[in-house]
Design a protein around this motif. Structure first.
Motif, PDB file in Angstrom:
ATOM      1  N   THR A  78       0.901  -1.268   0.076  1.00 40.71           N
ATOM      2  CA  THR A  78      -0.102  -0.056  -0.029  1.00 40.71           C
ATOM      3  C   THR A  78       0.794   1.151   0.036  1.00 40.71           C
ATOM      4  O   THR A  78       1.995   1.261   0.756  1.00 40.71           O
ATOM      5  CB  THR A  78      -0.882  -0.166   1.211  1.00 40.71           C
ATOM      6  OG1 THR A  78      -1.639  -1.281   1.310  1.00 40.71           O
ATOM      7  CG2 THR A  78      -1.752   1.131   1.328  1.00 40.71           C
ATOM      8  N   GLY A  79       0.583   2.090  -0.867  1.00 42.02           N
ATOM      9  CA  GLY A  79       1.414   3.386  -0.865  1.00 42.02           C
ATOM     10  C   GLY A  79       2.463   3.090  -1.632  1.00 42.02           C
ATOM     11  O   GLY A  79       3.632   4.194  -1.939  1.00 42.02           O
ATOM     12  N   LYS A  80       2.817   2.065  -2.501  1.00 41.77           N
ATOM     13  CA  LYS A  80       3.949   1.899  -3.352  1.00 41.77           C
ATOM     14  C   LYS A  80       4.142   2.769  -4.275  1.00 41.77           C
ATOM     15  O   LYS A  80       5.213   3.246  -4.682  1.00 41.77           O
ATOM     16  CB  LYS A  80       3.710   0.461  -4.020  1.00 41.77           C
ATOM     17  CG  LYS A  80       5.038   0.213  -5.069  1.00 41.77           C
ATOM     18  CD  LYS A  80       4.806  -1.153  -5.912  1.00 41.77           C
ATOM     19  CE  LYS A  80       5.677  -2.166  -4.832  1.00 41.77           C
ATOM     20  NZ  LYS A  80       5.938  -3.453  -5.379  1.00 41.77           N
ATOM     21  N   TYR A  81       2.943   3.615  -4.764  1.00 42.56           N
ATOM     22  CA  TYR A  81       3.192   4.696  -5.792  1.00 42.56           C
ATOM     23  C   TYR A  81       2.792   6.086  -5.041  1.00 42.56           C
ATOM     24  O   TYR A  81       2.209   6.858  -5.582  1.00 42.56           O
ATOM     25  CB  TYR A  81       2.366   4.372  -7.147  1.00 42.56           C
ATOM     26  CG  TYR A  81       2.725   3.191  -7.875  1.00 42.56           C
ATOM     27  CD1 TYR A  81       3.652   3.621  -8.844  1.00 42.56           C
ATOM     28  CD2 TYR A  81       2.573   1.915  -7.784  1.00 42.56           C
ATOM     29  CE1 TYR A  81       4.288   2.489  -9.651  1.00 42.56           C
ATOM     30  CE2 TYR A  81       2.987   0.964  -8.541  1.00 42.56           C
ATOM     31  CZ  TYR A  81       4.103   1.384  -9.410  1.00 42.56           C
ATOM     32  OH  TYR A  81       4.490   0.368 -10.269  1.00 42.56           O
ATOM     33  N   GLY A  82       2.974   6.053  -4.032  1.00 41.66           N
ATOM     34  CA  GLY A  82       2.661   7.600  -2.997  1.00 41.66           C
ATOM     35  C   GLY A  82       1.207   7.266  -2.623  1.00 41.66           C
ATOM     36  O   GLY A  82       0.664   6.502  -2.881  1.00 41.66           O
ATOM     37  N   LEU A  83       0.977   8.209  -1.937  1.00 42.71           N
ATOM     38  CA  LEU A  83      -0.303   8.239  -1.248  1.00 42.71           C
ATOM     39  C   LEU A  83      -1.360   8.600  -1.982  1.00 42.71           C
ATOM     40  O   LEU A  83      -2.767   8.168  -1.904  1.00 42.71           O
ATOM     41  CB  LEU A  83      -0.271   9.132  -0.012  1.00 42.71           C
ATOM     42  CG  LEU A  83       0.489   8.522   1.262  1.00 42.71           C
ATOM     43  CD1 LEU A  83       0.728   9.879   2.542  1.00 42.71           C
ATOM     44  CD2 LEU A  83       0.155   7.235   1.900  1.00 42.71           C
ATOM     45  N   ASP A  84      -1.228   9.349  -3.035  1.00 42.08           N
ATOM     46  CA  ASP A  84      -2.107   9.507  -4.305  1.00 42.08           C
ATOM     47  C   ASP A  84      -2.085   8.561  -5.189  1.00 42.08           C
ATOM     48  O   ASP A  84      -3.032   8.335  -6.072  1.00 42.08           O
ATOM     49  CB  ASP A  84      -1.942  10.897  -4.865  1.00 42.08           C
ATOM     50  CG  ASP A  84      -0.755  10.947  -5.522  1.00 42.08           C
ATOM     51  OD1 ASP A  84       0.040   9.935  -5.717  1.00 42.08           O
ATOM     52  OD2 ASP A  84      -0.258  12.068  -6.288  1.00 42.08           O
ATOM     53  N   GLY A  85      -1.193   7.597  -5.202  1.00 41.42           N
ATOM     54  CA  GLY A  85      -1.370   6.463  -6.352  1.00 41.42           C
ATOM     55  C   GLY A  85      -0.872   6.904  -7.523  1.00 41.42           C
ATOM     56  O   GLY A  85      -1.163   6.022  -8.538  1.00 41.42           O
ATOM     57  N   LYS A  86      -0.374   7.997  -7.862  1.00 43.32           N
ATOM     58  CA  LYS A  86       0.109   8.456  -9.017  1.00 43.32           C
ATOM     59  C   LYS A  86       1.481   8.727  -9.545  1.00 43.32           C
ATOM     60  O   LYS A  86       1.814   9.244 -10.491  1.00 43.32           O
ATOM     61  CB  LYS A  86      -0.763   9.798  -9.066  1.00 43.32           C
ATOM     62  CG  LYS A  86      -2.362   9.467  -9.454  1.00 43.32           C
ATOM     63  CD  LYS A  86      -3.032  10.736  -9.465  1.00 43.32           C
ATOM     64  CE  LYS A  86      -4.544  10.428  -9.410  1.00 43.32           C
ATOM     65  NZ  LYS A  86      -5.163  11.863  -9.523  1.00 43.32           N
ATOM     66  N   SER A  87       2.493   8.294  -8.335  1.00 42.82           N
ATOM     67  CA  SER A  87       3.646   8.498  -8.810  1.00 42.82           C
ATOM     68  C   SER A  87       4.187   7.730 -10.002  1.00 42.82           C
ATOM     69  O   SER A  87       3.698   6.506 -10.307  1.00 42.82           O
ATOM     70  CB  SER A  87       4.541   8.079  -7.535  1.00 42.82           C
ATOM     71  OG  SER A  87       5.911   8.150  -7.930  1.00 42.82           O
TER      72      SER A  87
END
Length: 143
Positions: free
Chosen positions: A109-118
């Motif tokens: 969870t959070g692998k692509y940042g807290l917004d999921g958009k990294s």
């Protein structure tokens, strides 16, 4: 390896339902209702986009079918299945099994940042769970 390009996906109600249904199946494996609610509370702050992303932005550490759209969700489902096998092979209490399952669900969870958009996987992503808990005052209740 460079970042694997992934086409943008439009989050429709159907996709939202598909992700939620698959998450619900994993959550149902957690017997302890307080621990299950703890995981649900955390997941409620994770955008659907996070689950539609590949499991690896570099392609180095995950299976090929996890490096595409919905790869992170597929990877998590597989991890949870492995957690079930480990729990069944080991002598552990039901609560210990539940904790293992919770970890399997939450581990990326959070692998692509807290917004999921990294664009790239954040290697510090495990700390995001703690940040979510602190920000929204979510705390586990021990079983």
């Amino acid at each position: 390896m460079d970042t694997i390009p992934v086409p943008a996906i439009i989050i429709t109600d159907d996709i939202r339902l598909q992700v939620q249904t698959r998450l619900d199946k994993m959550l149902a494996l957690i017997s302890d209702l307080n621990l299950r609610q703890f995981v649900i509370d955390i997941l409620s702050h994770i955008p659907i986009e996070a689950w539609t992303r590949p499991s690896s932005s570099s392609g180095k550490y995950h299976l090929p079918d996890e490096r595409v759209i919905f790869g992170n969700l597929l990877h998590t489902e597989r991890d949870v299945k492995i957690c079930v096998v480990i729990a069944d092979c080991c002598v552990m209490s039901i609560y210990e099994k539940d904790c293992l399952l919770a970890g399997g669900i939450l581990h990326d969870t959070g692998k692509y940042g807290l917004d999921g958009k990294s664009e790239k996987s954040d290697y510090d992503h495990p700390i995001y769970i703690r940040q979510i808990c602190d920000k929204y005052n979510i705390s586990p209740v021990s079983g």
